[in-house]
Design a protein around this motif. Structure first.
Motif, short mmCIF file in Angstrom:
data_model
loop_
_atom_site.label_atom_id
_atom_site.label_comp_id
_atom_site.label_asym_id
_atom_site.label_seq_id
_atom_site.Cartn_x
_atom_site.Cartn_y
_atom_site.Cartn_z
N UNK A 215 -33.95 46.43 19.69
CA UNK A 215 -35.21 46.14 20.36
C UNK A 215 -36.10 45.39 19.37
N UNK A 216 -36.66 44.26 19.80
CA UNK A 216 -37.41 43.42 18.88
C UNK A 216 -38.71 42.97 19.54
N UNK A 217 -39.82 43.14 18.84
CA UNK A 217 -41.12 42.75 19.37
C UNK A 217 -41.19 41.24 19.56
N UNK A 218 -40.43 40.48 18.77
CA UNK A 218 -40.43 39.02 18.92
C UNK A 218 -39.94 38.60 20.31
N UNK A 219 -38.98 39.33 20.86
CA UNK A 219 -38.50 39.02 22.20
C UNK A 219 -39.60 39.20 23.24
N UNK A 220 -40.37 40.26 23.11
CA UNK A 220 -41.47 40.50 24.06
C UNK A 220 -42.52 39.40 23.94
N UNK A 221 -42.85 39.02 22.70
CA UNK A 221 -43.87 38.00 22.49
C UNK A 221 -43.41 36.65 23.03
N UNK A 222 -42.19 36.23 22.71
CA UNK A 222 -41.72 34.92 23.16
C UNK A 222 -41.51 34.88 24.67
N UNK A 223 -41.03 35.96 25.26
CA UNK A 223 -40.88 35.98 26.72
C UNK A 223 -42.23 35.94 27.42
N UNK B 285 -40.19 42.18 30.52
CA UNK B 285 -39.65 42.02 29.16
C UNK B 285 -39.83 43.31 28.36
N UNK B 286 -40.98 43.94 28.49
CA UNK B 286 -41.22 45.21 27.81
C UNK B 286 -40.25 46.29 28.31
N UNK B 287 -39.98 46.29 29.61
CA UNK B 287 -39.04 47.24 30.19
C UNK B 287 -37.63 47.06 29.62
N UNK B 288 -37.19 45.82 29.53
CA UNK B 288 -35.85 45.54 28.99
C UNK B 288 -35.76 45.96 27.53
N UNK B 289 -36.76 45.60 26.75
CA UNK B 289 -36.75 45.96 25.32
C UNK B 289 -36.84 47.48 25.14
#
Length: 60
Positions: free
Chosen positions: A23-31, A3-7
């Motif tokens: 790029x959104x930190x929320x995506x990393x957290x929820x994934x 997820x970090x790689x994609x973001x």
């Protein structure tokens, strides 16, 4: 890490090529939370019904 790689790629591509992705930190957290919940969910299922189905196929 995936997820970090994609973001990270979204951030770099938007910075270099202005592709309109954010790029959104929320995506990393929820994934990450979803991955943890899924992992422990499978561990719970593995102890029960699924383990009884798969066990006869093991070579031991």
């Amino acid at each position: 890490m995936f997820s970090f790689f994609i973001e990270g790629n979204q951030f770099v591509c938007d910075f270099l090529f202005h592709i309109g992705r954010v790029a959104d930190i929320d995506d990393i957290i929820t994934n990450t939370i979803g991955g943890i919940v899924g992992f422990y969910g499978l561990k719970l299922l593995d102890r029960g019904f699924i383990d009884k189905i798969i066990h006869p196929f093991f070579l031991s």
